[in-house]
Enzyme design. Sequence first.
Site, PDB file in Angstrom:
ATOM      1  N   GLU A  97       0.840  -1.201   0.000  1.00  0.00           N
ATOM      2  CA  GLU A  97       0.000   0.000   0.000  1.00  0.00           C
ATOM      3  C   GLU A  97       0.877   1.254   0.000  1.00  0.00           C
ATOM      4  O   GLU A  97       2.030   1.214   0.451  1.00  0.00           O
ATOM      5  CB  GLU A  97      -0.933  -0.055   1.233  1.00  0.00           C
ATOM      6  CG  GLU A  97      -1.858   1.099   1.431  1.00  0.00           C
ATOM      7  CD  GLU A  97      -2.851   1.361   0.300  1.00  0.00           C
ATOM      8  OE1 GLU A  97      -2.400   1.596  -0.832  1.00  0.00           O
ATOM      9  OE2 GLU A  97      -4.075   1.379   0.562  1.00  0.00           O
ATOM     10  N   ASP A  98       0.329   2.343  -0.493  1.00  0.00           N
ATOM     11  CA  ASP A  98       1.111   3.592  -0.521  1.00  0.00           C
ATOM     12  C   ASP A  98       1.111   4.297   0.835  1.00  0.00           C
ATOM     13  O   ASP A  98       2.137   4.742   1.319  1.00  0.00           O
ATOM     14  CB  ASP A  98       0.582   4.541  -1.616  1.00  0.00           C
ATOM     15  CG  ASP A  98      -0.926   4.771  -1.553  1.00  0.00           C
ATOM     16  OD1 ASP A  98      -1.597   4.200  -0.669  1.00  0.00           O
ATOM     17  OD2 ASP A  98      -1.440   5.528  -2.404  1.00  0.00           O
ATOM     18  N   ASP A 101      -3.754   6.091   6.361  1.00  0.00           N
ATOM     19  CA  ASP A 101      -4.207   7.381   6.863  1.00  0.00           C
ATOM     20  C   ASP A 101      -5.175   7.120   8.036  1.00  0.00           C
ATOM     21  O   ASP A 101      -4.746   6.910   9.160  1.00  0.00           O
ATOM     22  CB  ASP A 101      -4.856   8.111   5.685  1.00  0.00           C
ATOM     23  CG  ASP A 101      -5.243   9.540   5.989  1.00  0.00           C
ATOM     24  OD1 ASP A 101      -4.567  10.179   6.794  1.00  0.00           O
ATOM     25  OD2 ASP A 101      -6.232  10.019   5.403  1.00  0.00           O
ATOM     26  N   PHE A 150      -1.168  16.467   3.680  1.00  0.00           N
ATOM     27  CA  PHE A 150      -1.566  15.771   2.454  1.00  0.00           C
ATOM     28  C   PHE A 150      -0.381  15.754   1.498  1.00  0.00           C
ATOM     29  O   PHE A 150       0.158  16.793   1.141  1.00  0.00           O
ATOM     30  CB  PHE A 150      -2.780  16.444   1.811  1.00  0.00           C
ATOM     31  CG  PHE A 150      -3.418  15.545   0.802  1.00  0.00           C
ATOM     32  CD1 PHE A 150      -4.293  14.541   1.201  1.00  0.00           C
ATOM     33  CD2 PHE A 150      -3.108  15.668  -0.548  1.00  0.00           C
ATOM     34  CE1 PHE A 150      -4.849  13.675   0.278  1.00  0.00           C
ATOM     35  CE2 PHE A 150      -3.674  14.802  -1.477  1.00  0.00           C
ATOM     36  CZ  PHE A 150      -4.547  13.807  -1.060  1.00  0.00           C
ATOM     37  N   ARG A 163       0.949  12.075  -9.668  1.00  0.00           N
ATOM     38  CA  ARG A 163       1.459  10.725  -9.388  1.00  0.00           C
ATOM     39  C   ARG A 163       2.872  10.525  -9.924  1.00  0.00           C
ATOM     40  O   ARG A 163       3.639   9.712  -9.417  1.00  0.00           O
ATOM     41  CB  ARG A 163       0.561   9.663 -10.026  1.00  0.00           C
ATOM     42  CG  ARG A 163      -0.825   9.542  -9.401  1.00  0.00           C
ATOM     43  CD  ARG A 163      -1.490   8.277  -9.921  1.00  0.00           C
ATOM     44  NE  ARG A 163      -2.924   8.266  -9.720  1.00  0.00           N
ATOM     45  CZ  ARG A 163      -3.534   7.889  -8.579  1.00  0.00           C
ATOM     46  NH1 ARG A 163      -2.815   7.508  -7.560  1.00  0.00           N
ATOM     47  NH2 ARG A 163      -4.842   7.899  -8.480  1.00  0.00           N
TER      48      ARG A 163
HETATM   49  P1  IMP Z   1      -7.352   5.458   4.734  1.00  0.00           P
HETATM   50  O1  IMP Z   1      -8.445   4.503   4.434  1.00  0.00           O
HETATM   51  O2  IMP Z   1      -7.860   6.738   5.343  1.00  0.00           O
HETATM   52  O3  IMP Z   1      -6.211   4.875   5.537  1.00  0.00           O
HETATM   53  O4  IMP Z   1      -6.811   6.006   3.372  1.00  0.00           O
HETATM   54  C1  IMP Z   1      -6.050   5.332   2.506  1.00  0.00           C
HETATM   55  C2  IMP Z   1      -6.082   5.962   1.144  1.00  0.00           C
HETATM   56  O5  IMP Z   1      -6.359   7.394   1.168  1.00  0.00           O
HETATM   57  C3  IMP Z   1      -4.699   5.839   0.554  1.00  0.00           C
HETATM   58  O6  IMP Z   1      -4.539   4.607  -0.093  1.00  0.00           O
HETATM   59  C4  IMP Z   1      -4.668   7.021  -0.386  1.00  0.00           C
HETATM   60  O7  IMP Z   1      -5.241   6.667  -1.616  1.00  0.00           O
HETATM   61  C5  IMP Z   1      -5.524   8.080   0.264  1.00  0.00           C
HETATM   62  N1  IMP Z   1      -4.705   9.051   1.003  1.00  0.00           N
HETATM   63  C6  IMP Z   1      -4.644   9.222   2.325  1.00  0.00           C
HETATM   64  N2  IMP Z   1      -3.784  10.215   2.654  1.00  0.00           N
HETATM   65  C7  IMP Z   1      -3.267  10.660   1.487  1.00  0.00           C
HETATM   66  C8  IMP Z   1      -2.294  11.680   1.163  1.00  0.00           C
HETATM   67  O8  IMP Z   1      -1.715  12.368   2.002  1.00  0.00           O
HETATM   68  N3  IMP Z   1      -2.049  11.833  -0.173  1.00  0.00           N
HETATM   69  C9  IMP Z   1      -2.651  11.107  -1.142  1.00  0.00           C
HETATM   70  N4  IMP Z   1      -3.546  10.142  -0.868  1.00  0.00           N
HETATM   71  C10 IMP Z   1      -3.856   9.927   0.431  1.00  0.00           C
END
Ligand code: IMP
Length: 175
Positions: A97-98, A101, A150, A163
């Site tokens: 995963e990238d 959050d 962000f 990207r």
């Molecule tokens: P989560 O479900 O809130 O943990 O979010 C995960 C997804 O939100 C990641 O896979 C990203 O696609 C997106 N995301 C969360 N924070 C960022 C950020 O700082 N930049 C870009 N995408 C983000």
Amino acid sequence: MSQELEVILSREKIEQRVAELAEEISRDYREHPPLLICVLKGAVIFLSDLMRFLKIPVEVDFMAVSSYGSATASSGVVRILKDLDQSIQGRDVLIVEDIVDTGLTLNYLRENLASRQPRSLKVVTLLDKPSRRKVPFDPDYCGFTIPDRFVVGYGLDFNEQYRQLPDICVLHNEG
Ligand code: IMP
């Protein structure tokens, strides 16, 4: 409104850390080569760099998920847009995963994949923003812990833009 980019993780720093993660993963999985599951689209660059540093044979599959709501405010409802091509029953699975959050996406994905009875299931994330968690989630491997900002670049987007940037940057909105 103009947008300014501030580099917070340079390409050199990212490369060095990805190589270290690959060392660790190669060691941990030397007996049982994993199936890497890349979460589209943000993790594609991380996956492609990570797998080239790995010293073990791997297979790769892809999943696409989407949370309802805007990209910057995850709503917690996760939808599978593209599922795996194969069964993971009995496999050693490593989700790539990238960024973690709120933790909602990976929490859902991990539960969903666990129900398919893999032999083992772990998560590697390049970035972690622990201060944003809505549900407890601990990645097994993590590249960098970052503050609540962000970020874009190295696969991460804002409205599908940025990207392709080789560095990870904070996006500042200027007046
Ligand atoms: P989560 O479900 O809130 O943990 O979010 C995960 C997804 O939100 C990641 O896979 C990203 O696609 C997106 N995301 C969360 N924070 C960022 C950020 O700082 N930049 C870009 N995408 C983000």
